[in-house]
Design a protein around this motif. Structure first.
Motif, short mmCIF file in Angstrom:
data_model
loop_
_atom_site.label_atom_id
_atom_site.label_comp_id
_atom_site.label_asym_id
_atom_site.label_seq_id
_atom_site.Cartn_x
_atom_site.Cartn_y
_atom_site.Cartn_z
N PRO A 422 35.77 47.14 48.81
CA PRO A 422 35.17 48.46 49.02
C PRO A 422 34.60 49.05 47.73
N TYR A 423 34.73 48.32 46.63
CA TYR A 423 34.36 48.88 45.33
C TYR A 423 33.01 48.37 44.83
N LEU A 424 32.24 47.74 45.71
CA LEU A 424 30.94 47.18 45.31
C LEU A 424 30.14 48.21 44.52
N GLY A 425 29.82 47.83 43.30
CA GLY A 425 28.96 48.70 42.48
C GLY A 425 29.67 49.89 41.87
N ILE A 426 30.95 50.08 42.17
CA ILE A 426 31.68 51.20 41.59
C ILE A 426 32.10 50.82 40.17
N GLU A 427 32.05 51.78 39.28
CA GLU A 427 32.47 51.50 37.90
C GLU A 427 33.97 51.68 37.78
N LEU A 428 34.62 50.64 37.31
CA LEU A 428 36.07 50.69 37.10
C LEU A 428 36.36 50.37 35.64
N PRO A 429 37.48 50.91 35.14
CA PRO A 429 37.85 50.64 33.76
C PRO A 429 38.65 49.33 33.64
N GLY A 430 38.62 48.78 32.42
CA GLY A 430 39.57 47.74 32.05
C GLY A 430 39.27 46.35 32.55
N ARG A 431 40.00 45.41 31.96
CA ARG A 431 39.76 44.01 32.28
C ARG A 431 41.00 43.23 31.89
N VAL A 432 41.44 42.34 32.78
CA VAL A 432 42.56 41.45 32.45
C VAL A 432 42.03 40.36 31.53
N VAL A 433 42.60 40.25 30.33
CA VAL A 433 42.13 39.25 29.37
C VAL A 433 42.93 37.97 29.50
N ALA A 434 44.24 38.11 29.67
CA ALA A 434 45.06 36.90 29.75
C ALA A 434 46.24 37.14 30.67
N THR A 435 46.65 36.08 31.37
CA THR A 435 47.86 36.11 32.19
C THR A 435 48.69 34.89 31.83
N LEU A 436 49.97 35.11 31.58
CA LEU A 436 50.86 34.01 31.24
C LEU A 436 51.92 33.87 32.31
N LEU A 437 52.06 32.67 32.83
CA LEU A 437 53.11 32.39 33.81
C LEU A 437 54.11 31.46 33.14
N ARG A 438 55.29 31.98 32.90
CA ARG A 438 56.33 31.25 32.17
C ARG A 438 55.77 30.59 30.91
N GLY A 439 55.03 31.38 30.16
CA GLY A 439 54.51 30.94 28.88
C GLY A 439 53.22 30.17 28.96
N ARG A 440 52.81 29.80 30.15
CA ARG A 440 51.60 29.00 30.29
C ARG A 440 50.44 29.92 30.69
N PRO A 441 49.36 29.91 29.93
CA PRO A 441 48.23 30.77 30.30
C PRO A 441 47.60 30.31 31.63
N THR A 442 47.49 31.23 32.57
CA THR A 442 46.72 30.95 33.78
C THR A 442 45.32 31.56 33.66
N VAL A 443 45.23 32.58 32.80
CA VAL A 443 43.93 33.20 32.50
C VAL A 443 43.89 33.42 31.00
N LEU A 444 42.77 33.06 30.40
CA LEU A 444 42.54 33.35 28.98
C LEU A 444 41.10 33.80 28.82
N ASP A 445 40.90 34.79 27.95
CA ASP A 445 39.55 35.34 27.78
C ASP A 445 38.95 35.78 29.11
N GLY A 446 39.80 36.21 30.03
CA GLY A 446 39.31 36.68 31.33
C GLY A 446 38.92 35.56 32.27
N LYS A 447 39.11 34.32 31.82
CA LYS A 447 38.71 33.19 32.69
C LYS A 447 39.93 32.40 33.10
N LEU A 448 39.85 31.82 34.29
CA LEU A 448 40.95 30.98 34.76
C LEU A 448 41.10 29.77 33.87
N VAL A 449 42.34 29.42 33.59
CA VAL A 449 42.58 28.23 32.77
C VAL A 449 42.74 27.05 33.71
#
Lengths: 449, 229, 311
Positions: A422-449
């Motif tokens: 429902p947010y098509l074209g809506i401006e939202l703040p922020g961005r997930v840069v990295a996600t770590l699952l038990r120490g292992r990056p699943t996302v880095l630089d905003g991209k899936l690893v």
């Protein structure tokens, strides 16, 4: 600002599983809204150190400056659609979307095809999650067989299975039979389970299309009255209190529901509740041109409800945020409003919407976000290794979030298979840069690893 | 430069029209209308009165007393002229002459070139036009396309014995094989000029104004000097 | 304004322009040649997802009197599960070069969806329980012809307002045109939040009638009593039906309207429907004139003539 990953030893970051990670200069939320800047050392899947110390030898270095470190987000309410509707989403695609949104654990709802009402189906979903490896997948078991609302499913077998089910829900349908609801609440006490109720009185919502109020009156769409949610929540709170069981209320959407929950909690009832990001932001007047992107169950409500939900989430009456990520293929929404499917994707926008509606409004600080989006849902789902504080010795499930950038939502960039945002074209703040699952990056630089 | 000049002001329905200022007041000026301060009056009130009196007499002569005539004005100013002519003829002959209005909007050949517009009034005398001699009345004859549309419209309303055309000003530049039977004034013009008829009933005064077309390229000015919205 | 989907989108000047144009076009029906060349070469599609021979014929007559080519496209039992989707139908119409699409649909808001997928003008001929703007226009046209004005006219609309697209369009349009609308219905058949509408609400028909210049009876489906909207047809008829005795309470020059089709003996007694106060037959004839006006103003020029006025 981009956050680059380098290694002290020059070893490639993407190759293999780095045993050591060094997050430099991230901001950790503390009490009273304080943000403490520290380096986080990760080793063997756990947080080894939170200090000013420099990187250990051989560690992959992640630049954390300007980023907020949150415990990995936990979603209590995710529709992964597999098995049955792999055209809308799969466990693999849905968990990729989850990781992109900063989640390290999701609860997969039971309304699949076949329904997750047996040990076999929940183990299948659990195993698919393990294989995909983007985040933990904890299946939710159906309360009744086939979500038909007449006979209890084998709740104990699901609890005892490898999927270790603790959350049970007929989500999409209400367990409207009061006796059946009472029995379910009682029964799951044996394994510390919780019934997550989709609160919708069925007779009051026959053919319902949107929130019942001034907008539905004008648009000629059958109304979904607030009382249909509130009546069930009130009944279930009384039932839970009577039998001394845990009740969780899915996607609370009305001001009246918040009042009832506040009252029930004040009496000591073991009730918890979730609110979706979309109910924290959007209102029913968006329906005015019948765009099914805004069709969801429970429906978008009024501005007054939105304010009450925000206040309830801020003061803890509502325990957590849950996405109710509900992917649908394009054709399910490219139709007349009345024939369109209900639901919105939400994993990849959840944190930004909470940032916008709760943090930027001053209602929650980042420690509050960590509580509502990680610790609380993990507690409700009885997940021992998720939602933990970012402290030495804890599992390294964490999310690095850059609160600075603002951008318009572009569904084409989603990892989810579906685009029904429902947010098509809506401006939202922020961005997930990295996600770590038990120490292992699943996302880095905003991209899936 | 518009591809298709036509002769009269765009007809506009009596309901959508800004009310005319009271008679004798300053010349009315409607929104979007060209400023006439640079315009030159080629006919004044007495000239117009004389022209209409002459046309009335010519009609009576040519129709041998005008016993079966019907005057049909083309909105907006053609209707005013038809009414004036009917009154003149009545003064001379001492009997009423049936007159009415014939809106041609739905028959225009340039409908697709401009936004849909409000309709003018079509009002035939009670006895209709069948077997009658219809005299069409308009203010300006230019390309001939309005008259062409009027003939089509008339054909759908009945079958007159014959049709004639009375015009206050003939400014030339015909694009169709059409000519007027009665002309108040022949006015040689260039295509860079506009001709505007003002009548007391519609505009607060009687005059025929000749003006230079506002020559801003691409401004989309229409033939009568009005903006096409 | 490219489309006519909601009567609420019409400004006062738009609405008056449509009524005035319809007044002129009404003459066409009395002429020897009942046809104008105006829409020659234009294609109007009647896209009907719901049976309504009356409305379809009215639009068809209107389009044909303006010399448009008319294609009738009836889709039976529409639903996404069966057959073609609305979008695919829209793409088909695009391929046929429809300049205007008249749509009747059982789902509220379907014309808005259609308008996203076709380039031509979309004209709402009734969508679910949302709106039926040309019905409201012909009702207003009929009132103005009978009573000479719309401003300050007291219009009482009686019956199943909750499920009535006619009521929604009439409330919006009559408010725009300066009339005073009162809705009279059992509370179960009024929408929640009806107090946000620009009209009065009453539950008692007998006290509303003496203050009415127009009383408009809405069709009430007998099936509604199964959903507990009212106890029985007899009770409904007794409390909200218009019979001769009730009609006598109306002021002398008041008129009785009904959008049709009527349930004689339910919301309206036969002697009322057939009385000289009744405009039901005129409403049908006026429907053609009003629909001609809408088609002409939306399709007749290089661009639509509606939507330019003040709100």
């Amino acid at each position: 600002m981009t956050h680059t990953v380098t290694t002290e030893t020059g070893a490639a970051a993407g190759g293999g599983r780095p045993r050591r990670l060094h997050i430099a200069g991230a901001a950790l939320p503390g009490p009273g809204g304080a943000l403490r800047t520290a380096n986080i050392a990760v080793e063997d899947g756990r947080i080894a150190e939170v200090s000013d110390a420099g990187p250990a030898a051989g560690a992959v270095r992640v630049d954390g400056s300007g980023l907020i470190a949150l415990p990995g987000l936990v979603d209590l309410h995710t529709h992964l659609r597999e098995p049955g509707r792999e055209d809308a989403e799969t466990v693999a695609s849905g968990t990729r979307a989850a990781a992109r949104g900063g989640f390290t654990a999701v609860h997969a709802m039971a309304n699949t095809d076949p329904v997750a009402d047996t040990a076999g189906v929940v183990e299948q979903v659990w195993r698919l999650g393990q294989e995909a490896g983007h985040c933990d997948v904890w299946p939710v078991g159906a309360v009744t067989q086939g979500i038909a609302g007449s006979r209890l499913a084998e709740l104990g077998a699901m609890a005892d299975s490898k999927a270790r089910v603790r959350v049970f829900s007929d989500d999409g349908h209400c367990v409207s039979d009061a006796l059946l609801m009472r029995r379910a609440l009682e029964y799951v006490k044996a394994f510390d389970g919780v019934i997550a109720q989709h609160a919708q009185e069925p007779r009051l919502t026959e053919g319902a299309q949107m929130n019942e109020g001034a907008v539905s009156a004008r648009l000629g769409l059958a109304g979904w009255p607030a009382v249909a949610e509130e009546a069930i929540i009130a009944r279930d709170c009384l039932l839970a209190a009577h039998v001394g069981s845990r009740l969780h209320v899915c996607h609370v959407s009305t001001a009246g529901s918040v009042e009832i929950l506040r009252w029930a909690k004040s009496r000591g009832t073991q009730v918890t509740a979730e609110v979706t990001p979309h109910h924290l932001l959007l209102t029913d007047d968006l329906v005015q041109h019948y765009d099914p992107a805004y069709k969801v169950n429970p429906p978008l409500r009024t501005a007054e409800d939105v304010h009450a939900l925000r206040a309830g989430l801020a003061d803890g009456t509502i325990d957590c945020v849950a996405t109710d990520h509900a992917p649908h293929p394009v054709e399910a929404k490219e139709s007349e409003w009345s024939y369109a499917a209900m639901g919105m994707v939400g994993l990849e926008t959840a944190l930004s919407v909470v940032h916008l509606t709760m943090v930027e409004t001053g209602l929650l600080d980042w420690a509050g976000v960590a509580e509502r989006m990680s610790a609380a849902p993990a507690r409700i789902g009885r997940l021992a290794t998720q939602g933990r504080p970012l402290e030495p010795g804890e599992p390294a499930n964490l999310t690095l979030y850059d609160p600075a950038p603002r951008g318009r939502v572009d569904p084409r960039s989603f990892a989810s298979k579906s685009r029904n945002t429902p947010y098509l074209g809506i401006e939202l703040p922020g961005r997930v840069v990295a996600t770590l699952l038990r120490g292992r990056p699943t996302v880095l630089d905003g991209k899936l690893v | 430069m518009p591809a298709e000049p036509a002769e009269s002001a765009a007809p506009s329905g009596p309901w959508s029209q800004t009310p005319a200022p009271p008679s004798g007041g300053p010349p009315g000026r409607r929104e979007g209308e060209q400023d006439h301060t640079s315009a030159r009056a080629v006919l004044e009130g007495p000239d117009i009165r004389r022209a209409l009196t002459r046309i009335a007499h010519e009609i009576l002569e040519r129709t041998k007393g005008g016993t079966d005539i019907v005057l049909l004005g083309i909105p907006t100013r053609g209707v005013t002229l038809a009414e004036r002519l009917a009154r003149r003829i009545e003064e001379v002959e001492g009997r009423p002459v049936p007159w009415g209005s014939l809106d041609i909007t739905m028959y225009r050949d340039d409908l697709r070139l401009r936004p849909a517009r409000a309709l003018g009034r079509t009002e035939l005398p009670p006895d209709g036009v069948d077997g009658r001699l219809v005299v069409l009345v308009d203010d300006v004859l230019f390309s001939g396309r309005t008259v062409r549309a009027a003939l089509d419209a008339l054909g759908d309303l009945g079958r007159p014995r014959a049709v004639q055309l009375a015009i206050l000003v003939d400014r030339g530049h015909r694009q169709l094989p059409i000519r007027a039977d009665y002309v108040g004034k022949n006015l040689p013009t260039s295509l860079r000029e506009t001709v505007k008829v003002q009548l007391a009933e519609n505009d607060g005064r009687d005059a025929v104004l000749l003006d230079k077309r506002a020559d801003t390229p691409g401004a989309g000015r229409e033939r009568d000097g009005r903006d096409p919205r | 304004m490219l489309h006519l989907i909601s009567a609420a989108d019409l400004s006062h000047s738009d609405a008056v322009l449509i009524l005035d144009t319809a007044e002129e076009l009404a003459q066409v029906g009395d002429r020897s040649v009942k046809k104008l060349p105006t829409l020659r070469g234009r294609t109007v599609v009647n896209l009907f997802f719901e049976d309504s021979t009356r409305t379809r014929i009215s639009f068809e007559a209107a389009a044909k009197r303006l010399s448009a080519d008319v294609l009738n496209f009836a889709v039976k039992g529409s639903s996404v599960s069966k057959g073609e989707s609305l979008k695919d139908t829209a793409l088909t119409l695009e391929a046929m070069g429809a300049d205007g699409v008249v749509i009747r649909h059982n789902a509220s808001g379907a014309p808005y969806r259609l308008a996203e997928w076709v380039r031509g003008s979309v004209i709402n001929a009734g969508d679910g329980t949302h709106e039926h703007p040309t019905q409201a226009l012909l009702d207003a046209f009929t009132m103005r012809r009978r009573l000479g004005r719309l401003a300050d006219l007291r219009v009482t609309i009686v019956g199943d307002v909750l499920h009535s697209r006619v009521a929604r369009s009439n409330v919006a349009l009559l408010h725009t045109l300066g009339a005073q609308v009162t809705l009279v219905a059992p509370p179960t058949l009024l929408p929640v939040a009806v107090e946000t509408w620009p009209c009065e609400v009453a539950y008692d028909l007998d006290s509303a009638l003496p203050k009415s210049d127009v009383v408009m009876m809405l069709r009430v489906q007998r099936e509604r009593m199964q959903a507990a909207y009212f106890p029985s047809a007899r009770e409904y008829s007794r409390r909200y039906g218009l019979d001769a005795e009730r009609m006598a309470r109306l002021p002398d020059d008041a008129i009785v309207m009904h959008p049709g089709p009527m349930n004689r003996g339910m919301e309206i007694a036969a002697e009322v429907a057939d009385s000289p106060r009744s405009t039901i037959v005129e409403q049908v004839a006026n429907g053609v004139s009003v629909r001609m006006a809408v088609l002409y103003l939306l399709l007749g020029g290089s661009e639509p003539a509606l939507g330019g006025g003040e709100r």
